[in-house]
Design a protein around this motif. Structure first.
Motif, PDB file in Angstrom:
ATOM      1  N   PRO A  40       0.912  -1.186   0.166  1.00 26.93           N
ATOM      2  CA  PRO A  40       0.026  -0.124   0.038  1.00 26.93           C
ATOM      3  C   PRO A  40       0.859   1.251   0.045  1.00 26.93           C
ATOM      4  CG  PRO A  40       0.056  -0.972   2.155  1.00 26.93           C
ATOM      5  CD  PRO A  40       0.849  -1.943   1.396  1.00 26.93           C
ATOM      6  N   TYR A  41       0.352   2.230  -0.711  1.00 29.95           N
ATOM      7  CA  TYR A  41       1.087   3.420  -0.684  1.00 29.95           C
ATOM      8  C   TYR A  41      -0.063   4.632  -0.373  1.00 29.95           C
ATOM      9  CZ  TYR A  41       5.013   1.305  -2.925  1.00 29.95           C
ATOM     10  OH  TYR A  41       6.072   0.610  -3.187  1.00 29.95           O
ATOM     11  N   GLY A  42       0.388   5.377   0.382  1.00 32.16           N
ATOM     12  CA  GLY A  42      -0.486   6.605   0.743  1.00 32.16           C
ATOM     13  C   GLY A  42       0.132   7.926  -0.217  1.00 32.16           C
ATOM     14  N   ILE A  43      -0.811   8.278  -1.156  1.00 29.81           N
ATOM     15  CA  ILE A  43      -0.651   9.533  -2.105  1.00 29.81           C
ATOM     16  C   ILE A  43      -1.426  10.725  -1.654  1.00 29.81           C
ATOM     17  CG2 ILE A  43      -0.825   9.997  -4.488  1.00 29.81           C
ATOM     18  CD1 ILE A  43      -0.595   7.229  -5.180  1.00 29.81           C
ATOM     19  N   SER A  44      -0.859  11.842  -1.531  1.00 34.98           N
ATOM     20  CA  SER A  44      -1.595  13.223  -0.960  1.00 34.98           C
ATOM     21  C   SER A  44      -1.302  14.186  -2.283  1.00 34.98           C
ATOM     22  CB  SER A  44      -1.010  13.548   0.089  1.00 34.98           C
ATOM     23  OG  SER A  44      -1.345  12.388   1.107  1.00 34.98           O
ATOM     24  N   VAL A  45      -2.331  15.057  -2.628  1.00 35.17           N
ATOM     25  CA  VAL A  45      -1.894  16.006  -3.332  1.00 35.17           C
ATOM     26  C   VAL A  45      -2.295  17.376  -2.339  1.00 35.17           C
ATOM     27  CG1 VAL A  45      -2.727  17.179  -5.503  1.00 35.17           C
ATOM     28  CG2 VAL A  45      -2.545  14.818  -5.488  1.00 35.17           C
ATOM     29  N   TYR A  46      -1.316  18.315  -2.363  1.00 33.31           N
ATOM     30  CA  TYR A  46      -1.515  19.352  -1.661  1.00 33.31           C
ATOM     31  C   TYR A  46      -1.504  20.749  -2.714  1.00 33.31           C
ATOM     32  CZ  TYR A  46       0.113  17.130   2.398  1.00 33.31           C
ATOM     33  OH  TYR A  46       0.304  16.212   3.565  1.00 33.31           O
ATOM     34  N   PRO A  47      -2.512  21.854  -2.418  1.00 32.58           N
ATOM     35  CA  PRO A  47      -2.287  22.832  -3.442  1.00 32.58           C
ATOM     36  C   PRO A  47      -1.290  23.695  -2.724  1.00 32.58           C
ATOM     37  CG  PRO A  47      -4.156  22.958  -2.076  1.00 32.58           C
ATOM     38  CD  PRO A  47      -3.609  21.777  -1.721  1.00 32.58           C
ATOM     39  N   ARG A  48      -0.339  24.437  -3.386  1.00 31.22           N
ATOM     40  CA  ARG A  48       0.637  25.313  -2.884  1.00 31.22           C
ATOM     41  C   ARG A  48       0.345  26.718  -3.442  1.00 31.22           C
ATOM     42  NH1 ARG A  48       6.704  23.629  -2.958  1.00 31.22           N
ATOM     43  NH2 ARG A  48       6.407  23.416  -5.162  1.00 31.22           N
ATOM     44  N   PHE A  49      -0.073  27.508  -2.470  1.00 33.10           N
ATOM     45  CA  PHE A  49      -0.281  28.987  -2.687  1.00 33.10           C
ATOM     46  C   PHE A  49       0.753  29.968  -2.288  1.00 33.10           C
ATOM     47  CE2 PHE A  49      -4.224  26.980  -1.220  1.00 33.10           C
ATOM     48  CZ  PHE A  49      -4.930  27.218  -2.467  1.00 33.10           C
ATOM     49  N   LYS A  50       0.789  31.247  -2.720  1.00 31.83           N
ATOM     50  CA  LYS A  50       1.842  32.135  -2.585  1.00 31.83           C
ATOM     51  C   LYS A  50       2.109  32.268  -1.132  1.00 31.83           C
ATOM     52  CE  LYS A  50       1.048  34.740  -6.882  1.00 31.83           C
ATOM     53  NZ  LYS A  50       0.988  35.802  -7.411  1.00 31.83           N
ATOM     54  N   ASP A  51       0.971  32.206  -0.147  1.00 26.69           N
ATOM     55  CA  ASP A  51       1.266  32.495   1.064  1.00 26.69           C
ATOM     56  C   ASP A  51       1.034  31.254   2.029  1.00 26.69           C
ATOM     57  OD1 ASP A  51      -1.345  32.170   0.341  1.00 26.69           O
ATOM     58  OD2 ASP A  51      -2.052  33.881   1.636  1.00 26.69           O
ATOM     59  N   GLY A  52       1.131  30.034   1.698  1.00 27.80           N
ATOM     60  CA  GLY A  52       0.699  28.839   2.384  1.00 27.80           C
ATOM     61  C   GLY A  52       0.453  27.717   1.590  1.00 27.80           C
ATOM     62  N   ILE A  53       0.225  26.552   2.389  1.00 23.84           N
ATOM     63  CA  ILE A  53       0.126  25.336   1.801  1.00 23.84           C
ATOM     64  C   ILE A  53      -1.313  24.995   2.258  1.00 23.84           C
ATOM     65  CG2 ILE A  53       0.733  22.796   1.838  1.00 23.84           C
ATOM     66  CD1 ILE A  53       2.769  24.634   0.757  1.00 23.84           C
ATOM     67  N   GLY A  54      -2.177  24.554   1.233  1.00 27.60           N
ATOM     68  CA  GLY A  54      -3.676  24.194   1.474  1.00 27.60           C
ATOM     69  C   GLY A  54      -3.708  22.967   2.094  1.00 27.60           C
ATOM     70  N   LEU A  55      -5.104  22.714   2.186  1.00 25.98           N
ATOM     71  CA  LEU A  55      -5.491  21.228   2.792  1.00 25.98           C
ATOM     72  C   LEU A  55      -5.341  20.069   1.781  1.00 25.98           C
ATOM     73  CD1 LEU A  55      -8.714  22.214   4.820  1.00 25.98           C
ATOM     74  CD2 LEU A  55      -6.270  21.513   5.669  1.00 25.98           C
ATOM     75  N   PRO A  56      -4.672  19.178   2.047  1.00 21.08           N
ATOM     76  CA  PRO A  56      -4.611  17.935   1.189  1.00 21.08           C
ATOM     77  C   PRO A  56      -5.729  16.928   0.973  1.00 21.08           C
ATOM     78  CG  PRO A  56      -3.701  17.273   3.112  1.00 21.08           C
ATOM     79  CD  PRO A  56      -4.327  18.494   3.250  1.00 21.08           C
ATOM     80  N   GLN A  57      -5.871  16.262  -0.047  1.00 21.76           N
ATOM     81  CA  GLN A  57      -6.605  15.140  -0.377  1.00 21.76           C
ATOM     82  C   GLN A  57      -5.836  13.930  -0.338  1.00 21.76           C
ATOM     83  OE1 GLN A  57     -10.090  14.486  -2.210  1.00 21.76           O
ATOM     84  NE2 GLN A  57     -10.958  15.599  -0.702  1.00 21.76           N
ATOM     85  N   THR A  58      -6.189  12.619   0.222  1.00 21.79           N
ATOM     86  CA  THR A  58      -5.211  11.709   0.283  1.00 21.79           C
ATOM     87  C   THR A  58      -6.213  10.470  -0.020  1.00 21.79           C
ATOM     88  OG1 THR A  58      -4.074  12.672   1.913  1.00 21.79           O
ATOM     89  CG2 THR A  58      -3.843  10.259   1.919  1.00 21.79           C
TER      90      THR A  58
END
Length: 831
Positions: free
Chosen positions: A491-509
């Motif tokens: 098993p592998y855990g894969i997450s995608v984060y949105p990266r903004f100019k002022d921070g890191i958003g909430l991921p989906q996993t």
């Protein structure tokens, strides 16, 4: 079709043999055709001539019949031949081969002549003629060609023709049927002599010749794979020098100029680069390959040919390492930031990897993280691709630099971005793309301050930051291919984060498997509760290392001794199931099947037995009993409220008040109110059944009068009997104790027949009669004879209540008056 002509051939043979036995020198008939071999679809004309001395036609009219195989062919007699000459025309002959026969009609028809007609196509010119020289022993020149796409249906012969220029030597080689290749012996050609070669095809309908080719046999030779003797590193950055030679069998060609191709690949790559050509080079001369990465190991292969000859196979690989230089390019980074409330600092986990432009230019590279661009304020130094450190909360950026023994790269600026509660990724999914990569897709919300997306993955069975990998995607993309050393069934855990100019958003996993298979184990089921028709089963979670895939379902199979197999599907998120509609007091067997996308596995079989009653049934029974008892109590209570006087008198019989006792009142008034009929409201008669006296506490002398005024224990006869002569001085007001009688009544309710003898009970009470001020006067004892007739009789003489003129009736019967009888008996005893 050939088998159908066997009888015809046999008949022809018999006919010929018969003619020979009769010494006939000429055949009975002759058959001539326009051609025995024709193109398919062309017309065929045949003529049959029957001789004059043919024994089958002597002295009779001759009628000729034509057959093509089993089919009749129309014919016509030729004029002025007396019917002995016949002609047949076949407009289109569409068979590859067939027999045409001429017969004399009869019973049966007699075949007198026949011929086989074959049809087909002329040969096509041979195509794709090519020749190749084999330089190994034995040396030979092999040529091959294509016969053409169309089948000729005729025997076609191929011949190979060679002509050596300047020597005037020509050679022809006959091919066996169906063979389209031939090897020319070494004596029939010279390696460096130019030759002209062509192929000719011939059959009964014509011939065709291929286009000739001109070549030197050495130019058609396929050489053995060459050999890379050594790879040297010149004093130039990004270059390697290859020294090579021909194989041992072709070493005699070392002075000839050859054409070669070189291909390379790095040590960490699985794909070769495009072939790099090098022309007109002798095997004794080395080959330089430049514009390579610094301090990188390369593997090289070469192949060779002479002029336009076929390429040899690739040589074996040899490797070499280019010179080392300082790293170049920048690094891709990914950061996770959290705050430490104890130290009031930032906890930073920094990850990096080589970008497409980055070159380590060395096999040994380390990395340095510093707070200042000039390399001062170093916070981390490692050879790994990640680092953990702390910085003050006011820190805004760090600098990442690659270092080797020659120098260091330009620092890569990494901004410190904090996590924010912002969502920009949804509907994430990851599916296997091939045996070594995942395709990750998502839906993103593009905003002006969105920089890019970061896909992070790690093996779920491993711990530690060193196993985390990441990749980046531009903000206008919604998919990414993740490549790496993925293992199947893990098993592998894969997450995608949105990266903004002022921070890191909430991921989906999501969790993903490159390839799935059946689970390695099935959890053990336990029986939690058992009822009459239900049973609850529970089980634990399968360990992540044993799942081998994403659990799709739990299937429960259960059955009893005589019933069919039942199946229940359980949601993967559940860990329990309730089996319903079971038979009470029955033994069941049950097992579980766990399924993933890659397969299923069955668990062990266990059994259980249902109960005779379950909690629900017991609850319902107790509830029903409780409700019934409550209703019964309420009914009885209400009934008692409606009949409280009668119930009271049933449970506590009315005891006459001695002070107010009166036989008349008992029989006429009070008893009618006290004892009512059972089934009607009409008053019933009460019957005096017995009268008894209390025994005296002490024995009196005979002289003492039992009914004297001073007697301490007397009955209440003065109150109950009117005008008693036995107690002349009784007043009832100044006596301390008065004996009284207990009277038991029996009515129609307790005894259906009033004729039953009356019963008198004796009272055990010594209660003194209540004193009364008024004097008692004897009353008349009223005896109710019947409901219709009532008579008043006076006893003991005249009374003021008795009329003077009334009749007294018959003589008195003591049995009918037990009261008087008791008085009389008492009187007798006193005497």
């Amino acid at each position: 079709m050939i088998s159908s002509w066997v009888p015809v051939i046999v008949m022809l043979g018999i006919f010929v043999n018969g003619a020979r036995s009769e010494n006939v020198t000429r055949p009975c008939a002759t058959l001539q055709t326009s051609s025995s071999v024709v193109p398919i679809g062309s017309p065929v004309t045949a003529t049959c001539v029957i001789s004059e001395d043919c024994p089958l036609a002597v002295g009779q009219a001759v009628h000729t019949e034509w057959r093509l195989g089993d089919r009749l062919v129309p014919s016509s007699p030729v004029a002025n031949t007396s019917g002995r000459v016949s002609e047949a025309v076949i407009p289109s002959f569409n068979h590859s081969r067939a027999f045409l026969t001429c017969s004399i009609q009869g019973s049966p028809p007699q075949v007198v002549a026949g011929v086989e007609i074959r049809a087909g196509y002329p040969p096509e010119a041979p195509q794709n003629l090519s020749c190749q020289t084999n330089l190994t022993t034995p040396k030979r020149l092999t040529c091959s060609w294509d016969a053409g796409q169309r089948e000729t249906h005729l025997l076609t012969k191929y011949t190979l023709h060679t002509q050596i220029r300047y020597s005037k030597k020509n050679y022809t080689y006959q091919m066996p049927p169906g063979v389209c290749s031939f090897s020319i012996p070494r004596l029939d050609f010279g390696l460096f002599s130019e030759m002209i070669i062509y192929v000719r095809a011939v059959n009964d309908l014509g011939e065709a010749t291929s286009s000739p080719i001109t070549l030197e046999p050495i130019s058609a030779a396929k050489f053995d794979p060459p050999e890379i003797v050594k790879i040297e590193v010149p004093r130039k950055y990004g270059c390697l020098t290859l020294r090579w030679c021909l194989s041992r069998h072709q070493a005699w060609m070392s002075n000839q100029r050859m054409n070669i191709e070189v291909r390379l690949k790095t040590a960490d790559s699985n794909e070769w680069s495009e072939a790099i050509p090098v022309n007109n080079i002798k095997p004794s001369r080395p080959v330089d390959q430049c514009r390579l990465l610094h301090w990188t190991r390369y593997f090289a292969q070469i192949r060779v040919r002479f002029q336009q000859s076929p390429w040899s196979e690739w040589s074996s690989s040899q490797s070499g390492v280019t010179l080392e230089s300082a790293p170049t390019g920048h690094l891709d980074s990914w950061m996770k930031v959290s705050q430490d409330d104890v130290t009031k600092q930032l906890n930073i986990h920094l990850f990096w990897k080589a970008s497409k432009q980055f070159r380590a230019n060395s096999q040994s590279v380390s990395y340095m993280v510093s707070a200042l661009k000039e390399g001062k304020g170093k916070v981390c130094s490692t050879r790994e691709n990640n680092c953990t450190f702390q910085l003050p909360r006011r820190a805004k950026k760090v600098y990442l630099t690659a270092v080797n023994s020659v120098g260091k790269s330009s620092p890569t600026e990494v901004r410190i971005l904090h996590h924010k509660d912002r969502e920009a990724v949804s509907h994430l999914k990851a599916v296997p793309r091939d045996n070594s990569s995942f395709l990750v897709e998502w839906e993103g919300a593009v905003t002006p301050d969105l920089v890019d997306y970061v896909a992070e993955w790690r093996p779920l069975l491993e711990t530690g930051l060193s196993h985390i990998r990441f990749d980046t995607a531009e903000k206008n993309r919604s998919s990414l291919v993740l490549t790496g050393s993925f293992e199947p069934d893990k098993p592998y855990g894969i997450s995608v984060y949105p990266r903004f100019k002022d921070g890191i958003g909430l991921p989906q996993t999501v969790n993903a498997y490159l390839r799935q298979k059946a689970p390695s184990m099935v959890p053990e089921m336990k029986i939690k509760k058992t009822w009459k028709s239900q049973v609850e089963l529970t089980w634990g979670e399968i360990p992540l290392a044993e799942r081998n895939g994403i659990i799709q379902s739990y299937k429960i199979f259960y059955w009893n001794e005589k019933g069919p197999i039942n199946i229940v599907n359980v949601d993967p998120a559940e860990r329990k199931v309730v089996l319903q509609n079971l038979k009470p007091l029955s033994r069941y067997e049950v097992f579980m099947m766990v399924s993933t996308f890659g397969g299923s596995k069955n668990g062990t079989t266990t059994d259980f037995k249902t109960e005779p009653f379950d909690a629900v049934a017991i609850f319902m029974i107790l509830t029903g009993i409780g409700v019934t008892l409550s209703l019964l109590v309420i009914f009885v209570f209400l009934k008692c409220l409606s009949k409280h006087k009668r119930l009271k008198r049933r449970l506590w019989p009315s005891v006459p008040d001695p002070a107010n006792s009166s036989i008349k009142r008992w029989t006429s008034e009070s008893t009618q109110d006290t004892y009512l009929g059972c089934d009607s409201e009409e008053p019933n008669l009460v019957y005096l059944s017995h009268l008894s006296f209390l025994d005296l506490p002490m024995k009196l002398s005979k002289e003492e009068d039992l009914w004297s005024n001073n007697a301490e224990d007397t009955s209440d006869l003065g109150e109950s009997i009117c005008g008693s002569p036995f107690i002349p001085g009784y007043s009832g007001s100044n006596s301390d104790s008065v004996p009284y009688a207990t009277v038991i009544f029996s009515g129609p309710c307790s005894s259906p027949s009033p004729k039953k003898p009356h019963v008198y009970l004796r009272s055990e009470s010594t209660q003194p009669l209540l004193e009364r001020e008024e004097s008692f006067s004897p009353k008349c004892y009223q005896n109710m004879v019947t409901d219709e007739v009532s008579r008043e009789q006076c006893f003991f003489g005249p009374s003021h209540n008795c009329g003077p003129g009334e009749e007294t009736g018959p003589d008195i019967l003591w049995d009918d008056f037990p009261f008087l009888r008791a008085l009389a008996m008492n009187d007798i005893q006193n005497d």
